[in-house]
Design a protein around this motif. Sequence first.
Motif, PDB file in Angstrom:
ATOM      1  N   PRO A  93       5.895  73.069  75.617  1.00 25.34           N
ATOM      2  CA  PRO A  93       5.016  73.252  74.474  1.00 25.34           C
ATOM      3  C   PRO A  93       4.808  71.940  73.737  1.00 25.34           C
ATOM      4  O   PRO A  93       5.552  70.972  73.897  1.00 25.34           O
ATOM      5  CB  PRO A  93       5.774  74.279  73.616  1.00 25.34           C
ATOM      6  N   SER A  94       3.789  71.912  72.883  1.00 30.66           N
ATOM      7  CA  SER A  94       3.422  70.679  72.205  1.00 30.66           C
ATOM      8  C   SER A  94       4.546  70.193  71.315  1.00 30.66           C
ATOM      9  O   SER A  94       4.846  69.007  71.275  1.00 30.66           O
ATOM     10  CB  SER A  94       2.139  70.902  71.397  1.00 30.66           C
ATOM     11  N   LEU A  95       5.159  71.101  70.566  1.00 34.38           N
ATOM     12  CA  LEU A  95       6.282  70.732  69.705  1.00 34.38           C
ATOM     13  C   LEU A  95       7.574  71.141  70.393  1.00 34.38           C
ATOM     14  O   LEU A  95       7.733  72.279  70.800  1.00 34.38           O
ATOM     15  CB  LEU A  95       6.166  71.421  68.343  1.00 34.38           C
ATOM     16  N   ASP A 107       2.527  62.739  72.342  1.00 31.75           N
ATOM     17  CA  ASP A 107       2.605  63.530  73.560  1.00 31.75           C
ATOM     18  C   ASP A 107       1.325  63.330  74.363  1.00 31.75           C
ATOM     19  O   ASP A 107       0.278  62.986  73.812  1.00 31.75           O
ATOM     20  CB  ASP A 107       2.788  65.010  73.221  1.00 31.75           C
ATOM     21  N   PRO A 108       1.369  63.525  75.689  1.00 33.56           N
ATOM     22  CA  PRO A 108       0.138  63.424  76.474  1.00 33.56           C
ATOM     23  C   PRO A 108      -0.920  64.380  75.955  1.00 33.56           C
ATOM     24  O   PRO A 108      -0.621  65.545  75.663  1.00 33.56           O
ATOM     25  CB  PRO A 108       0.592  63.799  77.894  1.00 33.56           C
ATOM     26  N   PRO A 109      -2.141  63.937  75.799  1.00 32.43           N
ATOM     27  CA  PRO A 109      -3.192  64.834  75.290  1.00 32.43           C
ATOM     28  C   PRO A 109      -3.434  65.990  76.245  1.00 32.43           C
ATOM     29  O   PRO A 109      -3.230  65.861  77.459  1.00 32.43           O
ATOM     30  CB  PRO A 109      -4.415  63.921  75.179  1.00 32.43           C
ATOM     31  N   GLY A 145      -5.077  68.538  78.798  1.00 37.75           N
ATOM     32  CA  GLY A 145      -6.093  68.356  79.818  1.00 37.75           C
ATOM     33  C   GLY A 145      -5.919  67.123  80.661  1.00 37.75           C
ATOM     34  O   GLY A 145      -6.690  66.909  81.607  1.00 37.75           O
ATOM     35  N   ILE A 146      -4.921  66.289  80.385  1.00 41.70           N
ATOM     36  CA  ILE A 146      -4.722  65.078  81.171  1.00 41.70           C
ATOM     37  C   ILE A 146      -4.144  65.447  82.529  1.00 41.70           C
ATOM     38  O   ILE A 146      -3.415  66.426  82.682  1.00 41.70           O
ATOM     39  CB  ILE A 146      -3.789  64.100  80.418  1.00 41.70           C
ATOM     40  N   SER A 147      -4.474  64.676  83.538  1.00 37.50           N
ATOM     41  CA  SER A 147      -3.990  64.957  84.882  1.00 37.50           C
ATOM     42  C   SER A 147      -2.504  64.639  84.982  1.00 37.50           C
ATOM     43  O   SER A 147      -1.947  63.868  84.200  1.00 37.50           O
ATOM     44  CB  SER A 147      -4.764  64.119  85.904  1.00 37.50           C
ATOM     45  N   ASP A 148      -1.866  65.253  85.977  1.00 34.07           N
ATOM     46  CA  ASP A 148      -0.440  65.008  86.167  1.00 34.07           C
ATOM     47  C   ASP A 148      -0.162  63.561  86.551  1.00 34.07           C
ATOM     48  O   ASP A 148       0.885  63.004  86.208  1.00 34.07           O
ATOM     49  CB  ASP A 148       0.112  65.942  87.245  1.00 34.07           C
ATOM     50  N   ALA A 149      -1.092  62.937  87.272  1.00 35.39           N
ATOM     51  CA  ALA A 149      -0.887  61.535  87.669  1.00 35.39           C
ATOM     52  C   ALA A 149      -0.839  60.629  86.447  1.00 35.39           C
ATOM     53  O   ALA A 149       0.046  59.779  86.311  1.00 35.39           O
ATOM     54  CB  ALA A 149      -1.996  61.100  88.624  1.00 35.39           C
ATOM     55  N   LEU A 150      -1.776  60.819  85.531  1.00 33.21           N
ATOM     56  CA  LEU A 150      -1.755  60.019  84.304  1.00 33.21           C
ATOM     57  C   LEU A 150      -0.588  60.392  83.417  1.00 33.21           C
ATOM     58  O   LEU A 150      -0.040  59.549  82.699  1.00 33.21           O
ATOM     59  CB  LEU A 150      -3.076  60.194  83.548  1.00 33.21           C
ATOM     60  N   ARG A 151      -0.191  61.633  83.458  1.00 37.83           N
ATOM     61  CA  ARG A 151       0.942  62.064  82.640  1.00 37.83           C
ATOM     62  C   ARG A 151       2.230  61.381  83.098  1.00 37.83           C
ATOM     63  O   ARG A 151       3.080  61.013  82.277  1.00 37.83           O
ATOM     64  CB  ARG A 151       1.092  63.575  82.729  1.00 37.83           C
ATOM     65  N   ARG A 180       4.925  56.964  79.665  1.00 38.64           N
ATOM     66  CA  ARG A 180       5.957  57.667  78.921  1.00 38.64           C
ATOM     67  C   ARG A 180       5.610  57.685  77.442  1.00 38.64           C
ATOM     68  O   ARG A 180       4.736  56.946  76.969  1.00 38.64           O
ATOM     69  CB  ARG A 180       7.301  56.989  79.142  1.00 38.64           C
ATOM     70  N   THR A 181       6.335  58.546  76.705  1.00 39.00           N
ATOM     71  CA  THR A 181       6.106  58.635  75.268  1.00 39.00           C
ATOM     72  C   THR A 181       6.370  57.304  74.589  1.00 39.00           C
ATOM     73  O   THR A 181       5.611  56.870  73.713  1.00 39.00           O
ATOM     74  CB  THR A 181       7.000  59.725  74.666  1.00 39.00           C
ATOM     75  N   SER A 182       7.439  56.615  74.996  1.00 35.40           N
ATOM     76  CA  SER A 182       7.754  55.325  74.384  1.00 35.40           C
ATOM     77  C   SER A 182       6.669  54.292  74.642  1.00 35.40           C
ATOM     78  O   SER A 182       6.402  53.440  73.783  1.00 35.40           O
ATOM     79  CB  SER A 182       9.101  54.825  74.911  1.00 35.40           C
ATOM     80  N   HIS A 183       6.013  54.360  75.795  1.00 37.81           N
ATOM     81  CA  HIS A 183       4.928  53.417  76.075  1.00 37.81           C
ATOM     82  C   HIS A 183       3.740  53.659  75.153  1.00 37.81           C
ATOM     83  O   HIS A 183       3.130  52.713  74.640  1.00 37.81           O
ATOM     84  CB  HIS A 183       4.495  53.536  77.535  1.00 37.81           C
TER      85      HIS A 183
END
Length: 580
Positions: free
Chosen positions: A175-177, A484-486, A488-494, A498-501
């Motif tokens: 989940p988002s949170l 967090d990844p927005p 609808g983003i693809s798994d490859a981009l996800r 990383r979150t830290s990046h």
Amino acid sequence: LGRETCAPSLKPISRTPSVKSAAYNRGLGSAASSRVPSPIITAMSDVTPLPSPLLSGDSPGPWKRLQGRPPSRDAPPHLPTIMSDSVLVTSNGESISSLVANQSKRRSLIPSNGTPADSNSNNNSTTTTNADNEGSKPKIHTRNRSTSEYRPDHPNFPKRMSTVSGPRPGHQHQPSLRREPHLSESRGLTPIEKPPSPPPSESSVTAGDSTSSLVKPRPNYEYFDARGRKDGKLRRWRAVKSLGQGTFSRVVLGTSHVSASEDEIEAEHSAVDSGLLSSKSTSSLDRKALVAVKVCEHGPKGGASEERVEMSLKRELEIMQSIHHPSLVDLKAWSIEPTRAILVLSYCPGGDLFDVATAHSNLLSPPLIRRIFAELVGAVQYLHECHIVHRDIKLENVLVNLTPQELADSSIDWQSYPYSVTTLTDLGLSRRVADDEKLTTRCGSEDYAAPELIMGLEYSGFATDAWSVGVLLYALLESRLPFDPPPGISDALRMRSRTSHRIARVEWQWIKYAGDDGDHEGNIQKFESAGLLGAMQVTEALLKRASRRWSLHKVAEVDWVKGGIAVEGGLKFAEAEEGE
């Protein structure tokens, strides 16, 4: 043919060795003067019954796997003298002199798996002395072994785990949170669960039925004694139920009513843990008498040494003794015991803000969000004025003083509500700093950490607290964390970022209030229609790099924040009773 005898030092052969043992260890000459007849010498190549441990490199048995001899010692230092007219030959017709001369070259051609490249040259060690007894003897592994035969790894070498990243069938994203996990789980310090009690015997059940209706035993209560903060008097609180478990501490709901009422005793008879009420039974208790007791165990039971408890609690206790604000955790009493430390704190019945933002997000109306954020800014600004930085501001560390039913009351005017709605707690990472002091310790939660802290740079604790406040405001507005990844983003981009990046690049965007004017800019019409235009301005001003980030003093001057609380004389502390 007449043969001359060789040197008198040559002794007759007492057993039938291998060809190489005979050549290396016996020092046989190849001249015609040998006293051993040539038919016997020729037959020596066919009487190697077992693999020899002396030449482990050529042996397929256990000595080969043990690698008893290093490669540098494969060739013996002193070879016997072999004359050019040698008559010693192997079973395939090769002379002993040629075998010894080319031995080192042939070993270099053996594959790494230990199987010779040419198996025909090794047939001299596969036969037995008596072919008639082959059927009665067990089959012996020889050097001509299959290259596909399984060879297990050595038990002393650990297996290397291999993982493959990418989408999986049926995999669903979190989940988002998401709540920050307890460190105790990853460190193996979670409390040991008690084994289940065995069922009672028939005789005990029968005897118990006859007396249970007459006399009910009173539950065993846990009591906490601590000295009050104001007067230093020793007071007592009674445990009601467990609220949570941390890495080295536990939090228990307590009450200043030491003597339990008859209703409480009746309810506790049905509780699983004797003396601890269930969540349904606590609603009848007097809220003014309730406190949160933080018990920090140390030693063998708690898993932390006295030095560690003393170092971590000393600073937290000193800071809590010096602060007093309606939106900050209030220390009522404390006690340092030989095996544990006890802190009696104010109790917040509504849980933490994470629960409200996830399970009751529909209750977060724009006026309530404005009030909560205004209280948070006031509490953090108060700490900064006392030269204290929090360094761990997040949804989980903001407690709610009202229940969800009270938050849903539409008759409450959140601007003029006299008591604090939230309480900022957990000062374990806080510390005192100077105005221009730079910090280097990387601490806090990654989702709320500022870019300069993520990249390991020197940072200002005041600026990182302001960043964390901005992340929290974004989470209340969007019901998700900003980095967090927005959706609808693809798994490859996800998987690539990383979150830290994303935090280091300050890469975030509006989702619910997205606009078309830029990456960080939201839709002004959407914010205006919701009455949250000031929230958009503050969020975009805080989620910036340290050089352009607003200070909390500047944030507090924004009309949307300043008008969030309109209480004459300021916020008031909730009414509470002192312990007996």
